[in-house]
Design a protein around this motif. Structure first.
Motif, short mmCIF file in Angstrom:
data_model
loop_
_atom_site.label_atom_id
_atom_site.label_comp_id
_atom_site.label_asym_id
_atom_site.label_seq_id
_atom_site.Cartn_x
_atom_site.Cartn_y
_atom_site.Cartn_z
N LEU B 62 0.92 -1.14 -0.15
CA LEU B 62 -0.08 -0.05 -0.07
C LEU B 62 1.06 1.25 -0.02
O LEU B 62 0.55 2.17 -0.75
CB LEU B 62 -0.88 -0.01 1.07
N GLU B 63 2.01 1.26 0.88
CA GLU B 63 2.54 2.67 1.06
C GLU B 63 3.55 2.76 -0.43
O GLU B 63 3.58 3.96 -0.63
CB GLU B 63 3.80 2.48 2.32
N PHE B 64 3.89 1.75 -1.06
CA PHE B 64 4.48 2.02 -2.28
C PHE B 64 3.83 2.69 -3.17
O PHE B 64 3.97 3.63 -3.80
CB PHE B 64 5.19 0.72 -2.76
N PHE B 65 2.55 2.06 -3.31
CA PHE B 65 1.66 2.69 -4.36
C PHE B 65 1.07 4.16 -3.89
O PHE B 65 0.54 4.87 -4.57
CB PHE B 65 0.31 1.93 -4.47
N ARG B 66 1.08 4.38 -2.52
CA ARG B 66 0.92 5.56 -2.16
C ARG B 66 1.70 6.66 -2.38
O ARG B 66 1.44 7.82 -2.57
CB ARG B 66 0.72 5.74 -0.59
N ILE B 67 3.06 6.22 -2.08
CA ILE B 67 4.20 7.33 -2.28
C ILE B 67 4.50 7.63 -3.56
O ILE B 67 4.98 8.82 -3.92
CB ILE B 67 5.23 6.68 -1.06
N VAL B 68 4.68 6.59 -4.28
CA VAL B 68 5.16 6.82 -5.74
C VAL B 68 3.94 7.40 -6.72
O VAL B 68 2.73 6.77 -6.73
CB VAL B 68 5.75 5.61 -6.37
N PRO B 69 4.18 8.80 -7.20
CA PRO B 69 3.03 9.36 -7.99
C PRO B 69 2.79 8.31 -9.15
O PRO B 69 3.43 7.62 -9.59
CB PRO B 69 3.63 10.37 -8.64
N THR B 70 1.63 8.35 -9.45
CA THR B 70 1.02 7.47 -10.54
C THR B 70 1.78 7.62 -11.83
O THR B 70 2.02 6.72 -12.61
CB THR B 70 -0.47 7.61 -10.90
N THR B 71 2.39 8.71 -12.22
CA THR B 71 3.03 9.10 -13.44
C THR B 71 4.08 8.32 -13.38
O THR B 71 4.68 7.67 -14.49
CB THR B 71 3.23 10.73 -13.56
N VAL B 72 4.95 8.35 -12.14
CA VAL B 72 6.09 7.62 -12.05
C VAL B 72 6.03 6.02 -11.98
O VAL B 72 6.60 5.05 -12.74
CB VAL B 72 6.94 7.98 -10.69
N LEU B 73 4.72 5.56 -11.73
CA LEU B 73 4.41 4.21 -11.52
C LEU B 73 4.19 3.70 -13.06
O LEU B 73 4.79 2.56 -13.14
CB LEU B 73 3.04 4.04 -10.92
N LEU B 74 3.74 4.62 -13.98
CA LEU B 74 3.49 4.09 -15.14
C LEU B 74 4.63 3.91 -15.89
O LEU B 74 5.07 2.97 -16.48
CB LEU B 74 2.50 5.15 -16.03
N PHE B 75 5.77 5.06 -15.65
CA PHE B 75 6.98 4.83 -16.11
C PHE B 75 7.87 3.61 -15.83
O PHE B 75 8.70 2.98 -16.48
CB PHE B 75 7.83 6.19 -15.89
N LEU B 76 7.83 3.42 -14.43
CA LEU B 76 8.44 2.07 -13.92
C LEU B 76 8.23 0.83 -14.59
O LEU B 76 8.71 0.21 -14.86
CB LEU B 76 7.89 2.07 -12.29
N PHE B 77 6.77 0.75 -14.70
CA PHE B 77 6.30 -0.58 -15.40
C PHE B 77 6.70 -0.31 -17.11
O PHE B 77 7.32 -1.36 -17.45
CB PHE B 77 4.78 -0.55 -15.19
N TYR B 78 6.58 0.69 -17.40
CA TYR B 78 6.72 1.08 -18.93
C TYR B 78 8.44 0.59 -19.08
O TYR B 78 8.68 -0.03 -20.26
CB TYR B 78 6.51 2.17 -19.35
N TYR B 79 9.18 1.11 -18.22
CA TYR B 79 10.65 0.70 -18.60
C TYR B 79 11.27 -0.64 -18.04
O TYR B 79 11.79 -1.17 -18.49
CB TYR B 79 11.53 1.92 -18.04
N ILE B 80 10.62 -0.66 -16.84
CA ILE B 80 11.43 -1.95 -16.06
C ILE B 80 10.72 -3.26 -16.58
O ILE B 80 11.60 -4.20 -16.67
CB ILE B 80 11.17 -1.54 -14.69
N LEU B 81 9.60 -3.40 -16.90
CA LEU B 81 9.08 -4.82 -17.38
C LEU B 81 9.88 -5.38 -18.61
O LEU B 81 10.20 -6.34 -18.47
CB LEU B 81 7.37 -4.73 -17.52
N PRO B 82 9.70 -4.36 -19.66
CA PRO B 82 10.34 -5.22 -20.90
C PRO B 82 11.93 -5.14 -20.75
O PRO B 82 12.55 -6.00 -21.05
CB PRO B 82 10.00 -4.00 -21.94
#
Lengths: 219, 229, 245
Positions: B62-82
């Protein structure tokens, strides 16, 4: 993870960090002012203004910040109004935050117990005195948790400023990734940077909530 | 300049393209909301159990998703998954995943808050008539928590819908991305087209979110009235 | 005897449900009236109506010979003369005991602070709470809070007092202290009072008159002793029996 890359990027991140803090601070202060004014207008049911506030709150709460920013930054110049990116960001953040803060204050005022208001009336307080001595002191205390959540929310929303190229934290990271491709390192620094702002802040705010609550209600 | 800006919306297939983009946006939001709701309820219930390790893990999530802005979450998944995990998801699916996980995190907190605010004697009365833990949650706690949590859940849903505006950042062909393409393609003929395209998108978001937040407000007001009576 | 309060043909309904129906009574200066009746009979609604906290649809309330025009402004002025104490005490949690007491006298009545504080101390002494003037309500017990709430109302020099189930949320051992204060007000200060209570022994001791309410109507309006010893209606008889009286 390449620490050398991280080290080299730090000066740039520091600039972004400072800008994020600055924009957040201005935006939060502005939001509190707009929100407080709006909630007071609503509380005292000031004619006309009350209607305007209600419309403002609905528009602001039900549209995304990103579109608000695009409107200010891209659409306004088309009708002859040019505003700098940073000012757009600040205006957008205050436009958004003002309604959130207004809801927070209003929620607090509405949360004051009916019994408290009646016993204020019973000692003869008029509407203004009732607000000044009973509703506002207790209402502000009740609204602190909502205000704290809004503060955190607004800081996170500044990351959206990247879409109009304001060089805050997220934009800094995106620029660096675009230039050097080291996404792991830059994203790592980015997350840490937000954590440095938000974790201590949320601890302080929680502490403050408890203090205010105890100071006002004793529990 | 013979063209009025508003006509840009009706030039060629522009309008249907915008609605198509909106459909993409709506689909992503809807699927993410449904997954997030279900996952969030499960996680919220788990967070009321007394297993400390489980609670810690879920709290960190919960805290991770609370603290990291959604913009950054999207970028994290966008770059790190592939790049790191070699998972290549199409943009819309990846975005759905991010929004669903975010929704689940926030939802779990709403559910937990509502569950622990069901009065203790309700739980005890349930146990006293011999209900199992599953039955206790199924028949007593979750139904009571549901009315408590509904306004907050609707508000969360409006937030998810608003946040889908970030889809364009990871190159999903959502309503905003298509809007930008239309603006660029028609900039010569319709210099004020930008005003109308963004205006329409603004309105579309408002039309989706406003009824939801109106509903949430009404529920909340009713609840306040019930408390005060 | 001068008539302090007179209520004529008062009707009130809430969401089309009648709550009070054709209420008529009057109170003379120094008189103590208790409102008795089963729960839901309209006692609390009636006493709250007398302080303008509930609106009514028809009828008149006359205070000191003057008909009350029921609007916010008039009620706000009148409330300085009508003290009211509630079941849930409702001291202001953000103010100290002293600030709770002097808020009305200094801000509403614009009296001098020194004078009000002196008066407040005298009242606090009377209720044995002089040591608590700087405490916050959270530091007090329920009985202490209720005594302070009475002092807060008295500090405005009210011409009459309304007590709405003031002992109903108190622990049994706290009840006596609060009731004694009310009794002293009746005996020593000759205060005009309307009291809603479930304490039958107490009601019998202080009541000059009893109004017995059921379903929003006054069924009996009789002198205190007579009511308790020889209730006129079967309803009142049943009520007294149900209260083990």
């Amino acid at each position: 993870m390449n620490w050398e890359i991280i080290k080299q990027s730090l000066p740039m991140f520091q600039k972004g960090f400072e800008l994020t803090l600055y924009l957040s601070l201005v935006g939060i202060i502005g939001s509190i002012i707009v929100g407080l004014a709006s909630s007071l207008i609503k509380y005292f049911k000031i004619p006309v203004l009350q209607r305007i506030v209600a419309i403002y709150v609905e528009i602001s709460r039900n549209t995304p910040l990103l579109i608000q920013l695009f409107f200010l930054y891209y659409a306004f110049p088309a009708i002859g109004i040019k505003i700098s990116a940073q000012l757009c960001g600040i205006i957008g953040l205050i436009f958004l935050g003002g309604s959130y803060m207004a809801s927070g204050f209003t929620g607090g005022f509405n949360g004051v117990k009916k019994n408290q208001i009646e016993s204020g009336k019973a000692i003869g307080l008029n509407n203004w005195q009732l607000a000044r001595y009973v509703v506002f002191p207790q209402g502000f205390a009740l609204s602190v948790p909502a205000l704290a959540a809004n503060i955190i929310f607004l800081i996170k929303e500044t990351s959206i400023f990247t879409v109009i190229a304001i060089p805050e934290l997220t934009n800094t990271a995106m620029d660096l990734i675009g230039l050097y491709y080291n996404s792991n390192e830059y994203l790592f620094v980015l997350v840490i940077a937000y954590a440095i702002i938000l974790i201590p802040l949320s601890i302080i705010l929680t502490f403050l909530e408890k203090r205010v609550r105890y100071g006002t209600f004793g529990n | 300049m013979a063209h009025s800006g508003i006509n840009v919306l009706f030039e060629g297939t522009n309008f249907t393209r915008l609605l198509g983009g909106l459909w993409t946006t709506v689909q992503i939001a809807a699927v993410a909301i449904i997954i997030g709701l279900i996952l969030g309820i499960i996680l919220g219930v788990l967070r009321t159990f007394h297993n400390p390790l489980l609670r810690l893990v879920l709290r960190l999530y919960l805290e991770f998703f609370r603290i990291v802005p959604t913009t950054v979450l999207l970028f994290l998944f966008y770059y790190i998954l592939p790049r790191q995990m070699n998972i290549h998801l199409p943009g819309p699916q990846m975005a759905t995943l991010v929004f669903a996980l975010w929704m689940a995190a926030e939802m779990s907190d709403i559910v937990r808050g509502a569950l622990i605010s069901v009065p203790k004697h309700q739980r005890e009365s349930g146990l006293a008539i011999g209900l199992s833990r599953y039955q206790l949650y199924r028949y007593i706690l979750i139904p009571q928590a549901f009315t408590l949590e509904l306004p907050a859940t609707i508000n969360l849903i409006t937030r998810i819908i608003k946040t889908t505006s970030l889809l364009m950042l990871i190159s999903v062909m959502d309503v905003i991305n298509i809007g930008q393409q239309i603006i660029e393609a028609n900039n010569q003929h319709y210099p004020t087209g930008v005003f109308w395209v963004y205006g329409l998108i603004f309105l579309l978001y408002f039309l989706i979110d406003y009824p939801l937040s109106w509903w949430a407000n009404r529920l909340e007001q009713k609840r306040m009235e019930n408390i005060n009576d | 005897m001068t008539e302090v309060l007179k209520v004529e043909h008062l009707d009130k309904s809430y969401q089309k449900q009648p709550v009070l129906h054709d209420i008529n009574f009057s109170i003379a200066k120094g008189e103590v009236v208790t409102l008795l009746g089963p729960s839901g009979s309209g006692k609390s609604t009636l006493i709250r109506t007398l302080n303008g906290l509930e609106k009514y649809q028809s009828g008149t309330i006359t205070f000191n010979g003057k008909k009350v025009v029921p609007n916010d402004k008039n009620w706000q002025t009148l409330r300085q003369k009508i003290g009211m104490v509630f079941q849930s005490y409702d001291l202001f949690p953000n103010l100290t005991v002293m600030d709770n007491i002097i808020l009305g006298p200094t801000k509403v009545q614009k009296r001098a602070k020194e004078e009000v504080i002196a008066q407040a101390r005298a009242l606090l002494k009377k209720v044995d709470l002089l040591d608590y003037e700087d405490s916050y309500p959270r530091q007090l017990s329920g009985g202490q809070k209720q005594r302070i709430a009475i002092v807060r109302a008295l500090a405005l020099h009210p011409e009459f007092m309304l007590f709405d189930e003031v002992t109903a949320s108190l622990d049994p051992e706290m009840v006596r202290g609060v009731l004694n204060i009310i009794r002293d007000l009746a005996d020593q200060d000759d205060m005009t009072m309307i009291i809603v209570t479930h304490e039958m022994d107490f009601a019998k001791q202080v009541a000059d008159r009893v109004l017995f309410l059921q379903d929003g109507k006054i069924l009996e309006d009789t002198p205190g002793n007579q009511f308790f010893d020889h209730p006129q209606t079967t309803r009142a008889k049943e009520f007294l029996e149900s209260m083990n009286f």
